[in-house]
Every structure is written in structure tokens, then in C-alpha cells.
Scaffold this motif. Structure first.
Motif, PDB file in Angstrom:
ATOM      1  N   LEU A 293     -31.226   5.004 -21.559  1.00 46.89           N
ATOM      2  CA  LEU A 293     -31.030   6.237 -20.797  1.00 46.89           C
ATOM      3  C   LEU A 293     -30.010   7.144 -21.478  1.00 46.89           C
ATOM      4  O   LEU A 293     -30.155   8.369 -21.469  1.00 46.89           O
ATOM      5  CB  LEU A 293     -30.617   5.892 -19.364  1.00 46.89           C
ATOM      6  CG  LEU A 293     -31.753   5.244 -18.560  1.00 46.89           C
ATOM      7  CD1 LEU A 293     -31.289   4.842 -17.164  1.00 46.89           C
ATOM      8  CD2 LEU A 293     -32.956   6.189 -18.469  1.00 46.89           C
ATOM      9  N   VAL A 294     -28.995   6.546 -22.078  1.00 43.42           N
ATOM     10  CA  VAL A 294     -28.039   7.359 -22.834  1.00 43.42           C
ATOM     11  C   VAL A 294     -28.753   8.036 -23.999  1.00 43.42           C
ATOM     12  O   VAL A 294     -28.614   9.244 -24.223  1.00 43.42           O
ATOM     13  CB  VAL A 294     -26.870   6.500 -23.370  1.00 43.42           C
ATOM     14  CG1 VAL A 294     -26.136   7.217 -24.488  1.00 43.42           C
ATOM     15  CG2 VAL A 294     -25.913   6.162 -22.247  1.00 43.42           C
ATOM     16  N   LEU A 295     -29.532   7.273 -24.750  1.00 42.84           N
ATOM     17  CA  LEU A 295     -30.241   7.834 -25.903  1.00 42.84           C
ATOM     18  C   LEU A 295     -31.203   8.927 -25.460  1.00 42.84           C
ATOM     19  O   LEU A 295     -31.332   9.964 -26.108  1.00 42.84           O
ATOM     20  CB  LEU A 295     -30.998   6.717 -26.639  1.00 42.84           C
ATOM     21  CG  LEU A 295     -30.103   5.702 -27.347  1.00 42.84           C
ATOM     22  CD1 LEU A 295     -30.890   4.481 -27.789  1.00 42.84           C
ATOM     23  CD2 LEU A 295     -29.420   6.348 -28.547  1.00 42.84           C
ATOM     24  N   LEU A 296     -31.858   8.698 -24.331  1.00 41.09           N
ATOM     25  CA  LEU A 296     -32.785   9.703 -23.822  1.00 41.09           C
ATOM     26  C   LEU A 296     -32.040  10.956 -23.362  1.00 41.09           C
ATOM     27  O   LEU A 296     -32.472  12.083 -23.610  1.00 41.09           O
ATOM     28  CB  LEU A 296     -33.589   9.107 -22.665  1.00 41.09           C
ATOM     29  CG  LEU A 296     -34.734   9.962 -22.114  1.00 41.09           C
ATOM     30  CD1 LEU A 296     -35.746  10.268 -23.205  1.00 41.09           C
ATOM     31  CD2 LEU A 296     -35.415   9.254 -20.943  1.00 41.09           C
ATOM     32  N   ALA A 297     -30.904  10.738 -22.733  1.00 39.02           N
ATOM     33  CA  ALA A 297     -30.131  11.864 -22.201  1.00 39.02           C
ATOM     34  C   ALA A 297     -29.716  12.830 -23.301  1.00 39.02           C
ATOM     35  O   ALA A 297     -29.602  14.034 -23.075  1.00 39.02           O
ATOM     36  CB  ALA A 297     -28.898  11.358 -21.452  1.00 39.02           C
ATOM     37  N   TYR A 298     -29.484  12.310 -24.484  1.00 43.31           N
ATOM     38  CA  TYR A 298     -29.042  13.160 -25.589  1.00 43.31           C
ATOM     39  C   TYR A 298     -30.165  13.487 -26.571  1.00 43.31           C
ATOM     40  O   TYR A 298     -29.919  13.944 -27.677  1.00 43.31           O
ATOM     41  CB  TYR A 298     -27.864  12.509 -26.323  1.00 43.31           C
ATOM     42  CG  TYR A 298     -26.582  12.481 -25.510  1.00 43.31           C
ATOM     43  CD1 TYR A 298     -25.688  13.543 -25.582  1.00 43.31           C
ATOM     44  CD2 TYR A 298     -26.292  11.413 -24.674  1.00 43.31           C
ATOM     45  CE1 TYR A 298     -24.516  13.529 -24.833  1.00 43.31           C
ATOM     46  CE2 TYR A 298     -25.128  11.388 -23.922  1.00 43.31           C
ATOM     47  CZ  TYR A 298     -24.244  12.444 -24.007  1.00 43.31           C
ATOM     48  OH  TYR A 298     -23.094  12.437 -23.265  1.00 43.31           O
ATOM     49  N   SER A 299     -31.399  13.206 -26.168  1.00 47.15           N
ATOM     50  CA  SER A 299     -32.533  13.530 -27.030  1.00 47.15           C
ATOM     51  C   SER A 299     -32.925  14.993 -26.870  1.00 47.15           C
ATOM     52  O   SER A 299     -32.543  15.632 -25.891  1.00 47.15           O
ATOM     53  CB  SER A 299     -33.738  12.658 -26.669  1.00 47.15           C
ATOM     54  OG  SER A 299     -33.487  11.318 -26.974  1.00 47.15           O
ATOM     55  N   PRO A 300     -33.695  15.523 -27.812  1.00 50.34           N
ATOM     56  CA  PRO A 300     -34.188  16.896 -27.674  1.00 50.34           C
ATOM     57  C   PRO A 300     -35.008  17.033 -26.395  1.00 50.34           C
ATOM     58  O   PRO A 300     -35.762  16.110 -26.060  1.00 50.34           O
ATOM     59  CB  PRO A 300     -35.080  17.078 -28.908  1.00 50.34           C
ATOM     60  CG  PRO A 300     -34.648  16.036 -29.866  1.00 50.34           C
ATOM     61  CD  PRO A 300     -34.142  14.894 -29.047  1.00 50.34           C
ATOM     62  N   PRO A 301     -34.880  18.153 -25.687  1.00 50.43           N
ATOM     63  CA  PRO A 301     -35.607  18.354 -24.429  1.00 50.43           C
ATOM     64  C   PRO A 301     -37.095  18.103 -24.567  1.00 50.43           C
ATOM     65  O   PRO A 301     -37.715  17.504 -23.678  1.00 50.43           O
ATOM     66  CB  PRO A 301     -35.334  19.829 -24.113  1.00 50.43           C
ATOM     67  CG  PRO A 301     -34.056  20.130 -24.808  1.00 50.43           C
ATOM     68  CD  PRO A 301     -34.018  19.275 -26.032  1.00 50.43           C
ATOM     69  N   ALA A 302     -37.668  18.503 -25.701  1.00 51.52           N
ATOM     70  CA  ALA A 302     -39.107  18.322 -25.894  1.00 51.52           C
ATOM     71  C   ALA A 302     -39.465  16.844 -25.825  1.00 51.52           C
ATOM     72  O   ALA A 302     -40.487  16.453 -25.242  1.00 51.52           O
ATOM     73  CB  ALA A 302     -39.546  18.910 -27.239  1.00 51.52           C
ATOM     74  N   TYR A 303     -38.605  16.033 -26.419  1.00 53.02           N
ATOM     75  CA  TYR A 303     -38.881  14.599 -26.399  1.00 53.02           C
ATOM     76  C   TYR A 303     -38.755  14.050 -24.977  1.00 53.02           C
ATOM     77  O   TYR A 303     -39.552  13.222 -24.546  1.00 53.02           O
ATOM     78  CB  TYR A 303     -37.936  13.855 -27.344  1.00 53.02           C
ATOM     79  CG  TYR A 303     -38.164  12.367 -27.325  1.00 53.02           C
ATOM     80  CD1 TYR A 303     -39.232  11.804 -28.003  1.00 53.02           C
ATOM     81  CD2 TYR A 303     -37.329  11.524 -26.592  1.00 53.02           C
ATOM     82  CE1 TYR A 303     -39.473  10.453 -27.948  1.00 53.02           C
ATOM     83  CE2 TYR A 303     -37.559  10.170 -26.530  1.00 53.02           C
ATOM     84  CZ  TYR A 303     -38.635   9.631 -27.216  1.00 53.02           C
ATOM     85  OH  TYR A 303     -38.874   8.294 -27.151  1.00 53.02           O
ATOM     86  N   GLN A 304     -37.743  14.513 -24.266  1.00 51.63           N
ATOM     87  CA  GLN A 304     -37.563  14.070 -22.878  1.00 51.63           C
ATOM     88  C   GLN A 304     -38.792  14.406 -22.042  1.00 51.63           C
ATOM     89  O   GLN A 304     -39.280  13.566 -21.282  1.00 51.63           O
ATOM     90  CB  GLN A 304     -36.326  14.735 -22.274  1.00 51.63           C
ATOM     91  CG  GLN A 304     -35.034  14.284 -22.912  1.00 51.63           C
ATOM     92  CD  GLN A 304     -33.807  14.906 -22.242  1.00 51.63           C
ATOM     93  OE1 GLN A 304     -33.918  15.541 -21.203  1.00 51.63           O
ATOM     94  NE2 GLN A 304     -32.654  14.719 -22.855  1.00 51.63           N
ATOM     95  N   ASP A 305     -39.287  15.639 -22.183  1.00 54.61           N
ATOM     96  CA  ASP A 305     -40.462  16.048 -21.417  1.00 54.61           C
ATOM     97  C   ASP A 305     -41.628  15.115 -21.694  1.00 54.61           C
ATOM     98  O   ASP A 305     -42.297  14.625 -20.789  1.00 54.61           O
ATOM     99  CB  ASP A 305     -40.855  17.488 -21.791  1.00 54.61           C
ATOM    100  CG  ASP A 305     -39.781  18.474 -21.340  1.00 54.61           C
ATOM    101  OD1 ASP A 305     -38.952  18.090 -20.500  1.00 54.61           O
ATOM    102  OD2 ASP A 305     -39.775  19.601 -21.865  1.00 54.61           O
TER     103      ASP A 305
END
Lengths: 264, 264
Positions: free
Chosen positions: A144-156
Motif C-alpha cells: 500500500l505504501v508503494l501504491l500510494a507513491y506510484s504514478p496516478p495512472a498506475y493507481q487507476d
DNA sequence: CACAGCGTTACCGATGAACGGGAATCAGAA
DNA sequence: TTCTGATTCCCGTTCATCGGTAACGCTGTG
């Protein structure tokens, strides 16, 4: 690719062969290797012969084969992991000496958390991570930490998929997850009790690389019944800053620092 | 082997490709890779494509390639090194915290010492070892320890070759070396000042595996002008015993314990 | 002793993937 | 623009790859 009736290239077959080894099967007979890898027996023997010749596999005294020294050497001389591991280890030992449970370092790789280092009691009951092991992103505080700081496009992209619910505490709703990710960015750490197994609780913080991007997550796993997990955060934070600095991080230039997966 | 005019198998070519990466060249363009590996350009592109497909190589944002995560993962899940490394690390940290210079763990591989772990100051002036780096057996105290506990047949073979003289202190005479090896077995450690570079001095002790054979050498490197290197020995000894025990060693059953290279 | 089961080595003919030279395209620097 | 170097595309040749079959060696068993 390749003259094979199954239509697989040699390289893929070699990957199948090496991939057939794991923690529980460090050595095996060639015939067993053929079975586990699903390759024709004759083909397996021919390939194994070649791999032995290159030192990528080695023969045990009892004629079984195992992954060779040369392969380890090739990888360890150049892999991106090595620098990260070396920078992180001393700090991880420090954390470990204080927290006593189990300390891990993970990165984001093909939509999963890949743990590249772990120290702690070998068979800790509350921690299921292994070195070179993988766990789902939404099932770990590191993820979740890694996801939180990922590019928004990747999160989407990630949140558009349906996510497995491991325990009652696992978050699977996109909107709910987004709120949590925002909270993680704001506080600078994730503390997620029992999201993959009910008994354990993970606390994770980001590690920054040279380009001020998040390259890894440092995490400890403690029993869920621990009084106040958040007391672990300062220790993790300072260690993570130490690792970041060792990686060439120049201190926060202010502003949100997103995206990972870059160089470091 | 393979349809190549050069008569090399695919596997060998892949090894050439991956081997072209090293500490100083962690990423490069495909064309550069072709040059360094000595393979035809077209062939290199084709192979790189395939390797990228398997994740054994990865593309950087700037289009260069580097060794992939998947390759590291394959190796780290099964290599013999991993268990040894994991068992040794905590003890090595202990030694390091006391000795302060540089602590290494090495094994014997194809007539050289292969260092599988190293902690200490990154660019220590007195230590030229690197993780996954190699040094000659007779030029290191680790190597001499490993040789001292090797099967006699292997020792004979090794000593029958002509050995390079790196410094005035390097031992190259078979009889002289044999005497030293005997001394090492008797005392249980090797202390060799300046045998590969004049400024440094290495002290090494053996690490035992399950079968009571020597599987590795634990060593520290200190400046040669240090007062009394032998004072380091007790620290090393206790650490080595700790590692050995973690590997399943059951304590010395008495008697000389020879041969290495077995399982552990 | 004969037999069965398993791992391993040896042989061999057909086939199609691998090979790599050459040329075109693309990107950046001068 | 021109040059240099990286990358992609094309294509005819060819020989290494493929995997079936069979023989060999070992071990334990009825």
C-alpha cells in the motif's frame, strides 16, 4: 520459436527449468526436473547438459542437479537489487535489533510486492514473507505504501481490477482504498492490521531514491495484539531516511513525490 | 550447437550477454551490448527481444537495458548461496561492529575464492573484495583457509600449478605452502599480511556445514600496520561457530575435518 | 534369479527456427 | 542539412533442435 512441437523458445524452456527449483526443491534428479518443468525427458537432458557446461546448473555428488554458482554470480554482479540491498542492510539490522520481530524490504514488481530482503526469526509465526517471495499489493502495508507513491495512472489501473478479500480487514473497494492511500501519503506511513492474515500487523514506510521517487518500502511485521503499533513508526522512519540517503537521496525538495519504478 | 556460424549455442550466447553487464556497466544500449558481448548486432537484437519477453532483461526509461528482476528472483529462490548468506549475515554484522574494517564471507569455486557477502566501508582502501567478486586462492587468507581444509587430492592438484607472485609476501612454493596449510589446520585460522597487496592483512577462519566439512571462510581485512592482528581471531572464531551452528553443524566430533564442496 | 521400475545415455531423421548480412528507418548531434 | 549511431525490417540458407524409440544400469522385490 524454436523447432519444438510445443512452440516454445529455448530461453523460455530454460526459465521453466530454473524456475522448477524453489526453496523446497533445491536439488533434484534430471528426470524429476523434466516432470516439474513439464518438458519432454530427452529435451530436458539435452538442455541440462548444456546448462551444466555453462555452470548455470551444477551436479551434486549424488548426481542430482541444483542451480549453479555461476548463475548467482552473473546476477549478483549487476542486478539492480544488489545496490538497494547493500544500502539497506545495515539500517535493517538496526531496526531489527529494536523491534525484534521481522523486518522486510520490498519493491513493486509486476503488480505484486517482491521482497528483496528480510531479517528476523526464521520461521516467525506472524510473518509469511520470504526473500524473493511475492505478496499481493493490497494485502500488505508495504504494497500500500508503494501504491500510494506510484504514478496516478498506475493507481487507476490497479484499482480498476477486482481485488481478492483475504480477511475481514482487507480493503477491496476502490474508493475506500483511495482514501487510505491519501492518508498514507499524508502521514508518511501505512499501518494495516490483519489485512492478509488475521494475526499479524504490518507497518511500512517509503524509501526514496536519487530521483526523489519511492523505490522500496521498509516494513516491520508484529503480532496484531501488540499495544500500540504506531510507536514503531519513528524507528522505521529514521532507518528509511538513512537508506534513502545511502541511495543518493538529497532530502525532500518539498512537494509530493510520486512515482516509483524509476532508476535510483 | 545452434545455427550460428560461430558455432555457439543459444545458452552460451545468453551467458555472454548477461555477463557483459557488471558493476560499472549496469545498463547499456543494445548496440553497446552487442559490442561488449562480441555477438553480431542482429543476433543481439533478436536475443534481447526474447530475454525482455521473459523478464530476464528489462528496459530502462531511456531505452537502455539492464538485468531483470525476474532473473534475480529465479536465482534467489533456490541458490545454495542464499541459505549461507542468511545464516551468516547477523554474525557478520556482529564482527563488523567490533572490527570496523571490512568483513567478508567466501567460498571455493573453480579454483578461486568467490566472495558471497561483504560488509564494511564501501570503498575501504585496504580491501579489494566485492560481493560476487573473485580473488586467487593463494592470494587471500580466506583462500588459504579453504584450501587447508580441502581434500588432499584437491590440494595436490592445486599446488601442482604455477602460482603468480603478487607481492614479496606471496607464497608460491608448494612445500612452503603445505607447511603453512598445516599450520592453519593446527591453529584454526590464517593470518597473512600483504600477500596480494602490500598494505593490507587478512585474517580468516573456517565455517563448517552440516556434514562437518568446511563450506566457507569468514574473514576480516585490516591495515597491515595494525599492532597485533591475532587479537581479531577470537571474535572471528566465535562468529564462525555461530554461523556453523546456524547451518546445522553439530559441533566438532573431534579429529581433522577435511574436504569442502559438499552439501551443507 | 527374474522382474519391474526408474533414471540415464545413445541414436537418428525430419523440420523449421535461428542465423546474420544488408538495407531502410529513426534520433540526436554537429 | 549532414553525419553518426542505434534500431528495425527483410529474407534465403542451413544446420542445430526436437523428441520418439530403444538400450543400459541400478535398486529393490517377489
Amino acid at each position: 520459436m524454436a523447432n519444438s512441437s510445443s512452440g516454445e523458445s529455448i530461453i523460455r524452456r530454460v526459465v521453466r527449468l530454473v524456475g522448477a527449483f524453489d526453496d523446497a526443491h533445491r536439488t533434484m534428479s534430471v528426470a524429476a526436473l523434466a516432470r516439474r518443468s513439464g518438458l519432454p525427458v530427452t529435451t530436458t537432458y539435452r538442455l541440462v547438459d548444456e546448462l551444466l557446461g555453462e555452470g548455470l546448473l551444477e551436479r551434486e555428488p549424488n548426481a542430482e542437479v541444483r542451480v549453479g554458482t555461476r548463475l548467482w554470480e552473473l546476477v549478483s554482479r549487476s542486478s539492480r537489487m544488489v545496490g538497494l540491498r547493500e544500502a539497506a542492510l545495515p539500517f535493517m539490522e538496526d531496526v531489527q535489533s529494536v523491534v525484534q520481530h521481522s523486518t522486510t524490504l520490498g519493491i513493486l514488481d509486476s503488480d505484486e510486492v517482491l521482497y528483496i530482503e528480510r531479517i528476523g526469526s526464521r520461521d516467525s509465526m506472524v510473518d509469511i514473507t520470504k526473500v524473493a517471495g511475492r505478496l499481493p499489493v493490497h494485502g500488505t502495508s508495504s504494497g500500500l505504501v508503494l501504491l500510494a507513491y506510484s504514478p496516478p495512472a498506475y493507481q487507476d489501473l490497479f484499482l480498476s481490477r477486482s481485488l481478492e478479500k483475504f480477511t475481514d480487514a482487507t480493503l477491496t473497494e476502490p474508493t475506500e482504498l483511495r482514501r487510505h492511500l491519501a492518508g498514507i501519503r499524508q502521514r508518511g506511513f501505512a499501518s494495516m492490521p490483519g489485512i492478509i492474515v488475521p494475526e499479524s500487523s504490518g507497518i511500512a514506510v517509503p524509501v526514496f531514491g536519487r530521483a526523489n521517487t519511492v523505490v522500496a518500502a521498509l516494513s516491520v511485521v508484529v503480532p496484531r495484539n501488540e499495544e500500540n503499533p504506531a510507536t514503531r513508526v519513528p524507528v522505521l522512519m529514521t532507518a528509511a531516511r538513512g537508506i534513502s540517503r545511502a541511495l543518493g537521496w538529497r532530502g525532500e525538495l518539498k512537494g509530493a513525490l510520486r512515482q516509483s519504478n524509476g532508476n535510483f
